[in-house]
Design a protein around this motif. Structure first.
Motif, short mmCIF file in Angstrom:
data_model
loop_
_atom_site.label_atom_id
_atom_site.label_comp_id
_atom_site.label_asym_id
_atom_site.label_seq_id
_atom_site.Cartn_x
_atom_site.Cartn_y
_atom_site.Cartn_z
N ALA A 1 0.83 -1.20 0.00
CA ALA A 1 0.00 0.00 0.00
C ALA A 1 0.87 1.25 0.00
N GLN A 2 1.98 1.21 0.74
CA GLN A 2 2.89 2.35 0.75
C GLN A 2 3.50 2.58 -0.63
N VAL A 3 3.80 1.51 -1.34
CA VAL A 3 4.33 1.64 -2.70
C VAL A 3 3.29 2.30 -3.61
N ALA A 4 2.06 1.88 -3.47
CA ALA A 4 0.99 2.47 -4.30
C ALA A 4 0.85 3.96 -4.00
N ASN A 5 0.89 4.34 -2.72
CA ASN A 5 0.79 5.77 -2.37
C ASN A 5 1.98 6.55 -2.92
N ALA A 6 3.18 5.95 -2.84
CA ALA A 6 4.37 6.65 -3.35
C ALA A 6 4.28 6.86 -4.85
N ARG A 7 3.71 5.93 -5.56
CA ARG A 7 3.55 6.08 -7.01
C ARG A 7 2.55 7.19 -7.34
N VAL A 8 1.49 7.30 -6.54
CA VAL A 8 0.52 8.37 -6.75
C VAL A 8 1.17 9.73 -6.51
N ASP A 9 1.96 9.81 -5.45
CA ASP A 9 2.63 11.08 -5.15
C ASP A 9 3.61 11.45 -6.26
N LEU A 10 4.31 10.43 -6.81
CA LEU A 10 5.26 10.71 -7.89
C LEU A 10 4.52 11.21 -9.13
N LYS A 11 3.43 10.54 -9.45
CA LYS A 11 2.67 10.98 -10.62
C LYS A 11 2.14 12.40 -10.43
N LYS A 12 1.70 12.72 -9.24
CA LYS A 12 1.20 14.07 -8.97
C LYS A 12 2.30 15.11 -9.12
N ALA A 13 3.49 14.79 -8.56
CA ALA A 13 4.60 15.75 -8.67
C ALA A 13 5.03 15.91 -10.13
N GLU B 1 12.42 29.72 -9.53
CA GLU B 1 12.53 29.05 -8.22
C GLU B 1 11.38 28.06 -7.99
N ASN B 2 10.18 28.44 -8.42
CA ASN B 2 9.03 27.53 -8.24
C ASN B 2 9.19 26.26 -9.07
N VAL B 3 9.70 26.45 -10.28
CA VAL B 3 9.91 25.26 -11.13
C VAL B 3 10.97 24.34 -10.52
N GLN B 4 11.98 24.97 -9.93
CA GLN B 4 13.03 24.14 -9.29
C GLN B 4 12.46 23.37 -8.11
N HIS B 5 11.58 24.04 -7.37
CA HIS B 5 10.91 23.33 -6.24
C HIS B 5 10.10 22.14 -6.75
N LEU B 6 9.46 22.35 -7.90
CA LEU B 6 8.67 21.24 -8.45
C LEU B 6 9.58 20.08 -8.88
N ARG B 7 10.75 20.44 -9.48
CA ARG B 7 11.69 19.37 -9.84
C ARG B 7 12.18 18.63 -8.59
N ASP B 8 12.45 19.38 -7.52
CA ASP B 8 12.88 18.74 -6.27
C ASP B 8 11.77 17.83 -5.71
N ALA B 9 10.53 18.26 -5.87
CA ALA B 9 9.41 17.45 -5.39
C ALA B 9 9.31 16.14 -6.15
N VAL B 10 9.58 16.21 -7.45
CA VAL B 10 9.57 14.97 -8.27
C VAL B 10 10.68 14.03 -7.81
N ASP B 11 11.87 14.59 -7.56
CA ASP B 11 12.98 13.75 -7.10
C ASP B 11 12.67 13.12 -5.74
#
Length: 400
Positions: free
Chosen positions: A132-144, A163-173
Motif C-alpha cells: 500500500a505504501q508503494v501504491a501511495n508513493a507512485r501516486v505522489d510521484l505521478k502528482k509531482a 525558483e518555483n519550477v526548481q521546487h517542483l523538480r525537487d518534489a519529483v525527485d
C-alpha cells in the motif's frame, strides 16, 4: 518178542525216518527261502514306492519371529500392562513411562508453533501494508510529475518564477526517492513470505516439525505392541529407569510360524523348493499332522554359522556329516486349530517325488517379510494435532 526181533524192528523205524528227513528239510528250506525272497521283494517295492520318494528327519524345530519390545525414549516405568504368557494385540499399550518431562516439552513446542503462525501472519500483513505504501508513493510521484509538466511551459513565457519550477523538480525527485524506498521495504517484507502460504512457510514448517517430534516423543512414553502375539521374557519392573533400545520383553506372533528341518547333506540331493511336506510334532503326536511346503534351503551348514566354527584344516581331522537347515512354511489354518510354540521338536517328511523345482529360493518380489503400521498411525496423529494448532491461529481472514 525176542531181543533179536526188537532190534530188527528198531532198525526198520530208523530207516523210515531217515528217508523222510531230506524231504522235510527241503520243504523247510523252501519255506524259509520263500519268506526271505518275499521279504526282499517287499523291501524293494517299499523302497521304490515309499522310501525313495521321501526324505525324513527328526532334527527339526518350530521357528518364529521373536519381536523384541524396547523403549524408544528414556523414562521411568510407572505401569506394566502385559505379563508373560498373555496375548496382546497390535497397538496395545504394554508399558507406560512417566510423561512429565515430555508433556512440558510438548507444551513448549505447541506454543512455539502457534507463535510461528502468528508471526508469519504479521509478516503477511506487513507485506500488504508495504504494498500500500508503494501504491501511495507512485501516486505522489505521478502528482509531482504532473505539476512539473504543467509549469514547464510557463517558464518560456516568463509567467512562472524559476525558483518555483526548481521546487517542483525537487518534489519529483523526492517522490521518486520515496517510491524507491517504499519498493525496497516491500521487497524486504515479501522476502520471508514470497512463494508460500502461511501453512507451508519455512518458519511454520520448522515449528511444525519440532511439534511433531515432541508429540511423537510424548506418545512413546506408552510403549506399544507392534504385532499381535504372546508375551515372553518380561524383564521390566516398576520404577525401572529405561533407556532407548533397552529390551523390556518379547512378543511372539504364533500365527505365522515355520519349521527349520536340519537334513544331512546326503539327503539334500532331491530336495527342492515347493515340495510338499508333512510335519508331526512331539506336542500332539501322530494324531495331528501338519502340511507345509519347502520354501528355501540354507545358504550354509549349521557348523559354519556356529559360535565356534569347525577348523577342518587342523592336523587331527575327523569327517562329520554336515546338516543344512531347510525352511518349511506351515498352514496358518492348521496352526489356529492346533497352536505350536517356538522351539518345539517335530518330525518332518518331504515328498521328493517331483524334484524338478529350483534348488535355491527365487529372488524376493519386494513383499515385506513382516511389517506393522502402529508407528505410521502415531505419525499421522501428530500431523493432525499440528494442523489443529495451525488452523486455530490462522485468524478469520486467513482461514477464509
Amino acid at each position: 518178542m525176542s531181543a533179536t526181533e526188537s532190534a530188527a524192528h528198531q532198525q526198520d523205524n530208523d530207516s523210515g525216518m531217515a528217508a523222510k528227513d531230506p524231504a522235510k528239510r527241503r520243504r523247510t528250506l523252501l519255506i524259509v527261502a520263500s519268506v526271505f525272497i518275499a521279504a526282499g521283494a517287499a523291501w524293494v517295492l517299499l523302497w521304490i514306492f515309499v522310501f525313495s520318494t521321501r526324505e525324513k528327519t527328526d532334527n527339526a524345530y518350530v521357528g518364529g519371529n521373536q519381536v523384541a519390545i524396547s523403549a524408544q525414549v528414556s523414562g521411568t516405568v510407572v505401569a506394566i500392562l502385559a505379563d508373560d504368557t498373555q496375548r496382546v494385540e497390535a497397538g496395545q499399550i504394554l508399558v507406560k513411562l512417566d510423561s512429565t518431562d515430555a508433556d512440558v516439552r510438548l507444551h513448549q513446542v505447541s506454543s512455539a508453533l502457534a507463535q510461528a503462525v502468528r508471526q508469519v501472519r504479521q509478516q503477511t500483513e506487513s507485506a500488504s501494508s508495504a504494498d500500500a505504501q508503494v501504491a501511495n508513493a507512485r501516486v505522489d510521484l505521478k502528482k509531482a510529475q504532473a505539476d512539473l509538466k504543467r509549469r514547464l511551459p510557463l517558464i518560456a513565457e516568463q509567467a512562472e518564477a524559476p525558483e518555483n519550477v526548481q521546487h517542483l523538480r525537487d518534489a519529483v525527485d523526492q517522490a521518486q526517492a520515496a517510491l524507491n524506498s517504499a519498493e525496497a521495504q516491500a521487497a524486504a517484507a515479501h522476502a520471508s513470505i514470497e512463494g508460500t502460504e502461511i501453512t507451508n512457510n519455512p518458519a511454520v514448517e520448522q515449528a511444525r516439525a519440532n511439534f511433531r517430534a515432541a508429540w511423537v516423543a510424548s506418545q512413546r512414553n506408552a510403549i506399544l505392541a507392534p504385532v499381535t502375539g504372546y508375551v515372553a521374557q518380561r524383564s521390566v519392573q516398576l520404577g525401572h529407569s529405561v533407556q532407548p533400545g533397552q529390551q523390556l520383553m518379547t512378543v511372539l506372533p504364533l500365527h505365522d510360524l515355520w519349521v527349520d528341518a536340519n537334513f544331512k547333506e546326503n539327503q539334500l540331493r532331491h530336495i527342492r523348493v515347493g515340495q510338499p511336506t508333512t510335519i508331526v510334532s512331539d506336542l500332539y503326536g501322530s494324531g495331528v499332522t501338519y502340511h507345509g511346503k519347502v520354501i528355501g534351503l540354507g545358504a550354509g551348514t549349521g557348523s559354519v554359522f556356529s559360535l565356534l566354527p569347525a577348523q577342518n584344516a587342523t592336523g587331527n581331522w575327523i569327517k562329520v556329516v554336515q546338516r543344512v537347515p531347510v525352511r518349511i512354511a506351515l498352514d496358518d489354518k492348521e496352526l489356529d486349530k492346533h497352536p505350536l510354540r517356538v522351539g518345539l521338536s517335530t518330525e518332518v517328511t518331504v515328498d521328493i517325488t517331483d524334484d524338478s523345482g529350483p534348488v535355491m529360493a527365487p529372488v524376493n518380489n519386494g513383499k515385506p517379510v513382516a511389517q506393522t503400521d502402529v508407528y505410521e498411525q502415531m505419525a499421522s496423529k501428530a500431523d493432525a494435532e499440528a494442523e489443529k494448532i495451525i488452523q486455530a491461529n490462522l485468524g478469520q481472514r486467513s482461514a477464509n
